[in-house]
Design an enzyme around this catalytic site. Structure first.
Site, PDB file in Angstrom:
ATOM      1  N   SER A  18      19.186 -33.245 -41.544  1.00 47.83           N
ATOM      2  CA  SER A  18      17.874 -32.959 -40.957  1.00 47.83           C
ATOM      3  C   SER A  18      16.952 -32.417 -42.033  1.00 47.83           C
ATOM      4  CB  SER A  18      18.012 -31.908 -39.852  1.00 47.83           C
ATOM      5  OG  SER A  18      16.722 -31.355 -39.579  1.00 47.83           O
ATOM      6  N   HIS A  31      17.570 -37.560 -40.346  1.00 48.68           N
ATOM      7  CA  HIS A  31      17.133 -37.011 -39.058  1.00 48.68           C
ATOM      8  C   HIS A  31      15.822 -36.242 -39.252  1.00 48.68           C
ATOM      9  CE1 HIS A  31      18.034 -35.434 -34.968  1.00 48.68           C
ATOM     10  NE2 HIS A  31      17.534 -34.287 -35.400  1.00 48.68           N
ATOM     11  N   ASP A  77      12.968 -33.944 -37.484  1.00 46.91           N
ATOM     12  CA  ASP A  77      12.730 -33.051 -36.349  1.00 46.91           C
ATOM     13  C   ASP A  77      11.232 -32.816 -36.136  1.00 46.91           C
ATOM     14  OD1 ASP A  77      15.331 -32.328 -35.294  1.00 46.91           O
ATOM     15  OD2 ASP A  77      15.702 -31.390 -37.241  1.00 46.91           O
ATOM     16  N   MET A 104       8.356 -31.140 -33.961  1.00 46.30           N
ATOM     17  CA  MET A 104       8.177 -30.006 -33.031  1.00 46.30           C
ATOM     18  C   MET A 104       6.690 -29.730 -32.833  1.00 46.30           C
ATOM     19  SD  MET A 104      11.042 -27.378 -34.431  1.00 46.30           S
ATOM     20  CE  MET A 104      12.690 -27.912 -34.865  1.00 46.30           C
ATOM     21  N   HIS A 147      13.685 -37.255 -33.857  1.00 46.94           N
ATOM     22  CA  HIS A 147      14.004 -36.386 -32.711  1.00 46.94           C
ATOM     23  C   HIS A 147      12.720 -35.685 -32.270  1.00 46.94           C
ATOM     24  CE1 HIS A 147      16.414 -32.539 -31.341  1.00 46.94           C
ATOM     25  NE2 HIS A 147      15.836 -33.156 -30.324  1.00 46.94           N
ATOM     26  N   MET A 157      10.777 -33.176 -30.243  1.00 50.96           N
ATOM     27  CA  MET A 157      10.834 -31.954 -29.426  1.00 50.96           C
ATOM     28  C   MET A 157       9.394 -31.626 -29.060  1.00 50.96           C
ATOM     29  SD  MET A 157      13.753 -30.088 -31.691  1.00 50.96           S
ATOM     30  CE  MET A 157      13.426 -31.213 -33.051  1.00 50.96           C
ATOM     31  N   MET A 181      22.515 -31.232 -27.788  1.00 52.96           N
ATOM     32  CA  MET A 181      22.074 -30.085 -28.597  1.00 52.96           C
ATOM     33  C   MET A 181      23.149 -28.996 -28.557  1.00 52.96           C
ATOM     34  SD  MET A 181      19.119 -31.022 -29.751  1.00 52.96           S
ATOM     35  CE  MET A 181      18.853 -29.490 -30.647  1.00 52.96           C
ATOM     36  N   ASP A 207      23.587 -32.046 -32.510  1.00 50.67           N
ATOM     37  CA  ASP A 207      22.489 -31.485 -33.299  1.00 50.67           C
ATOM     38  C   ASP A 207      22.442 -29.965 -33.177  1.00 50.67           C
ATOM     39  OD1 ASP A 207      20.235 -31.168 -34.773  1.00 50.67           O
ATOM     40  OD2 ASP A 207      18.877 -32.215 -33.400  1.00 50.67           O
TER      41      ASP A 207
HETATM   42  C1  DX5 Z   1      16.947 -27.902 -33.975  1.00 52.56           C
HETATM   43  C2  DX5 Z   1      16.875 -29.236 -34.696  1.00 52.56           C
HETATM   44  C3  DX5 Z   1      18.091 -29.519 -35.539  1.00 52.56           C
HETATM   45  C4  DX5 Z   1      18.343 -28.473 -36.564  1.00 52.56           C
HETATM   46  C5  DX5 Z   1      19.583 -28.711 -37.347  1.00 52.56           C
HETATM   47  O1  DX5 Z   1      15.836 -27.730 -33.197  1.00 52.56           O
HETATM   48  O2  DX5 Z   1      16.739 -30.280 -33.775  1.00 52.56           O
HETATM   49  O3  DX5 Z   1      18.024 -30.808 -36.094  1.00 52.56           O
HETATM   50  O4  DX5 Z   1      17.294 -28.363 -37.431  1.00 52.56           O
HETATM   51  O5  DX5 Z   1      19.637 -27.733 -38.317  1.00 52.56           O
HETATM   52  P1  DX5 Z   1      20.929 -26.860 -38.614  1.00 52.56           P
HETATM   53  O6  DX5 Z   1      21.964 -27.824 -39.073  1.00 52.56           O
HETATM   54  O7  DX5 Z   1      20.480 -25.919 -39.661  1.00 52.56           O
HETATM   55  O8  DX5 Z   1      21.323 -26.176 -37.326  1.00 52.56           O
HETATM   56 ZN    ZN Z   2      17.108 -32.479 -34.378  1.00 55.26          ZN
END
Ligand code: DX5
Ligand code: ZN
Length: 232
Positions: free
Chosen positions: A12, A37, A39, A41, A70, A72, A141, A176
């Site tokens: 990620s 990956h 993320d 947000m 991903h 969010m 998750m 994840d």
């Molecule tokens: C959490 C994210 C993950 C996270 C993974 O909201 O979706 O992808 O960043 O990071 P680590 O491996 O540090 O938990």
């Molecule tokens: Zn993620």
């Protein structure tokens, strides 16, 4: 993308150098990453803000393989086309993001991208069952989404039940949050095939000193593969 249940490591970029995404993506792929990956947000669905489709489009040329996005965010639907145009191979939306996940998944597949369904630690599998024919991936998750570097929440039982529910369908199980060489085997044993890892991949290295990335990815992969019997 041909379907396989072999273990895939998906770093990620939430744990990468935000001023250097292109080089970081290339470095983790060179170090053995299977997918990258991303993320996304929005500061609304989760209490943190990262980046949007423009950033994804900018880093796309630096990823040779699978770009796993991903989301969010809530709402999801107005942004699907933007992430598809940015070159996402997989677009994953949360079941908790709104009342019409079925419509969202239809819209994702209509773009030609693979459709992923993410479920928070507090969400059960009830809603997943009716969506199995329209998804390519379930993202379980193992932290509450919003931040990297959080403590792993064991979802082994949920993953095991999900694996049974999926049966012979070509649907990936992605995990994840909090994945390390210690937690990866639990998830592989339960039936996961895609392991997302941020902190545990990027720790100790950089795009100019990527050797630790290779060691970190290998350590997670070997720990997971030891459980599935595919260690070569
Ligand atoms: C959490 C994210 C993950 C996270 C993974 O909201 O979706 O992808 O960043 O990071 P680590 O491996 O540090 O938990
Ligand atoms: Zn993620």
């Amino acid at each position: 993308m041909t379907f396989s249940r072999a273990i895939k490591i998906a770093p990620s970029i939430l744990a990468a150098d935000f001023a250097n995404f292109g080089a970081e993506c290339a470095a983790v792929e060179d170090a053995g990453a299977d997918w990258v990956h991303i993320d996304v947000m929005d500061g609304h669905f989760v209490p943190n803000i990262t980046f949007g489709p423009a950033t994804c489009a900018a880093i796309r040329p630096h990823i040779r393989g699978v770009m796993d996005v991903h989301l969010m965010i809530a709402p999801v639907d107005p942004y699907i086309e933007g992430f598809a145009k940015a070159g996402a191979d997989i677009i994953t939306a949360h079941i908790e993001a709104g009342p019409h996940i079925h419509r969202t998944l239809q819209a994702i597949r209509a773009t030609g991208a693979k459709a992923g369904l993410a479920i928070n630690p507090g969400t059960g599998l009830d809603g997943v069952e009716n969506l199995l024919e329209m998804i390519d991936l379930v993202c379980v998750m193992t932290v509450n989404p919003g931040f990297g570097g959080q403590k792993f929440i064991d979802m082994s039982d949920k993953v095991r039940r999900l694996r049974a529910l999926i049966g012979g369908r070509s649907i990936h199980i992605e995990i994840d949050g909090g994945i390390t060489p210690e937690t990866a085997p639990l998830m592989a044993r339960a039936g996961a095939d895609v392991l997302v890892a941020g902190s545990a991949v990027f720790k100790g290295g950089s795009a100019t000193d990527p050797a630790p990335y290779g060691r970190n990815i290998r350590a997670i992969r070997e720990a997971a593969e030891a459980e599935t019997g595919t260690l070569t």
